[in-house]
Design a protein around this motif. Sequence first.
Motif, PDB file in Angstrom:
ATOM      1  N   ASN A   3       0.828  -1.214   0.000  1.00  0.00           N
ATOM      2  CA  ASN A   3       0.000   0.000   0.000  1.00  0.00           C
ATOM      3  C   ASN A   3       0.855   1.252   0.000  1.00  0.00           C
ATOM      4  O   ASN A   3       0.577   2.217  -0.707  1.00  0.00           O
ATOM      5  N   GLY A   4       1.907   1.242   0.836  1.00  0.00           N
ATOM      6  CA  GLY A   4       2.803   2.397   0.908  1.00  0.00           C
ATOM      7  C   GLY A   4       3.510   2.647  -0.412  1.00  0.00           C
ATOM      8  O   GLY A   4       3.670   3.801  -0.837  1.00  0.00           O
ATOM      9  N   ILE A   5       3.933   1.566  -1.070  1.00  0.00           N
ATOM     10  CA  ILE A   5       4.608   1.713  -2.365  1.00  0.00           C
ATOM     11  C   ILE A   5       3.661   2.344  -3.383  1.00  0.00           C
ATOM     12  O   ILE A   5       4.041   3.259  -4.137  1.00  0.00           O
ATOM     13  N   GLY A   6       2.421   1.863  -3.403  1.00  0.00           N
ATOM     14  CA  GLY A   6       1.452   2.422  -4.340  1.00  0.00           C
ATOM     15  C   GLY A   6       1.213   3.899  -4.106  1.00  0.00           C
ATOM     16  O   GLY A   6       1.149   4.695  -5.058  1.00  0.00           O
ATOM     17  N   LEU A   7       1.096   4.299  -2.826  1.00  0.00           N
ATOM     18  CA  LEU A   7       0.852   5.699  -2.493  1.00  0.00           C
ATOM     19  C   LEU A   7       2.037   6.579  -2.901  1.00  0.00           C
ATOM     20  O   LEU A   7       1.848   7.678  -3.451  1.00  0.00           O
ATOM     21  N   VAL A   8       3.248   6.098  -2.669  1.00  0.00           N
ATOM     22  CA  VAL A   8       4.440   6.864  -3.047  1.00  0.00           C
ATOM     23  C   VAL A   8       4.510   7.036  -4.562  1.00  0.00           C
ATOM     24  O   VAL A   8       4.820   8.126  -5.071  1.00  0.00           O
ATOM     25  N   VAL A   9       4.209   5.974  -5.294  1.00  0.00           N
ATOM     26  CA  VAL A   9       4.232   6.049  -6.764  1.00  0.00           C
ATOM     27  C   VAL A   9       3.231   7.091  -7.262  1.00  0.00           C
ATOM     28  O   VAL A   9       3.534   7.896  -8.161  1.00  0.00           O
ATOM     29  N   VAL A  12       4.605  10.687  -6.338  1.00  0.00           N
ATOM     30  CA  VAL A  12       5.808  11.035  -7.105  1.00  0.00           C
ATOM     31  C   VAL A  12       5.446  11.308  -8.568  1.00  0.00           C
ATOM     32  O   VAL A  12       5.899  12.302  -9.161  1.00  0.00           O
ATOM     33  N   CYS A  13       4.617  10.440  -9.145  1.00  0.00           N
ATOM     34  CA  CYS A  13       4.294  10.594 -10.569  1.00  0.00           C
ATOM     35  C   CYS A  13       3.406  11.806 -10.820  1.00  0.00           C
ATOM     36  O   CYS A  13       3.626  12.563 -11.783  1.00  0.00           O
ATOM     37  N   VAL A  14       2.400  12.020  -9.964  1.00  0.00           N
ATOM     38  CA  VAL A  14       1.477  13.140 -10.188  1.00  0.00           C
ATOM     39  C   VAL A  14       2.189  14.476  -9.987  1.00  0.00           C
ATOM     40  O   VAL A  14       2.182  15.351 -10.874  1.00  0.00           O
TER      41      VAL A  14
END
Length: 294
Positions: A3-9, A12-14
Amino acid sequence: MLNGIGLVVILVCVFGSFLMSGGNLTVILHALPHEMLAIGGAAIGAFVLGNSLATVKKTWAGVMRVFKGPRWTDGDYRDLLALLFTLLATFRKGGATAIESHLDMPQNSDIFGRYPKLLGDKGLIEFVCDYLRMMTVNFEDPHQLAEAMEGDIERHHAEELLPQQSLQMMADGLPALGIVAAVLGVIKTMSSIDQPTEILGAMIGGALVGTFLGVLLAYCLVGPIASKLLQIVDGDFKPYMIVKTAITAHAQGLPTQVAIELARRMTPSNYAPSFSQLEAALDEAKDELHAKPA
């Protein structure tokens, strides 16, 4: 972790793409507190207004479940099959009197006590005990038994899905709440129409942050959480289908090991024990069963 990885991605991307295109984060950061207050406050208020206190509490618990991950592992499914085998074998061997004490007080049962994690799932244990108890009072029609179990599972499943449905409704409404916040920003801008262009531009940019936040929260946070909660709730009800399959097969007169094998085939493929793994677990259960005094 995932979940944390998804939120960071997402973040960062947006925001990284915004900065790479020459955007200025100052406008967003300046507008963020009051836009978030309007959108988040309205979303939470509408959620509380539209749901019962029990659903609100369950939803909070459901969000925590999303971040904790699924409760069931491959070992738990193997233990459940071994527990069902022991209970059904005891029932077949000794009849109702051999199993009633275990069903009446599972917390004091040496059979249930071998599987403390399963014993902690009160809903599942009550389900197992209730329907085995039905069989002890000559509930002889397997089809009626299967229909009763199916209805019980559907009712419990529908109740457990209420928090997920509430979260999904919130996700569906967040883009509209973002527009509400943006309109308030436009109203504020129009009341300051006599200001210089650069000030008006910053105010309009701040107003559009509301629309941006509403869409971002809906499709990158609340919506995915609701979707994952649905997967977890569905996964948590797979054990009930395993129990239903095993007990129904036993009621139809099939050998206990055949009933458990049919139940094994209802286990999700990612967690299903292999035939040899299940056989080893059942051999252990048989040894413990034979070791019990008559």
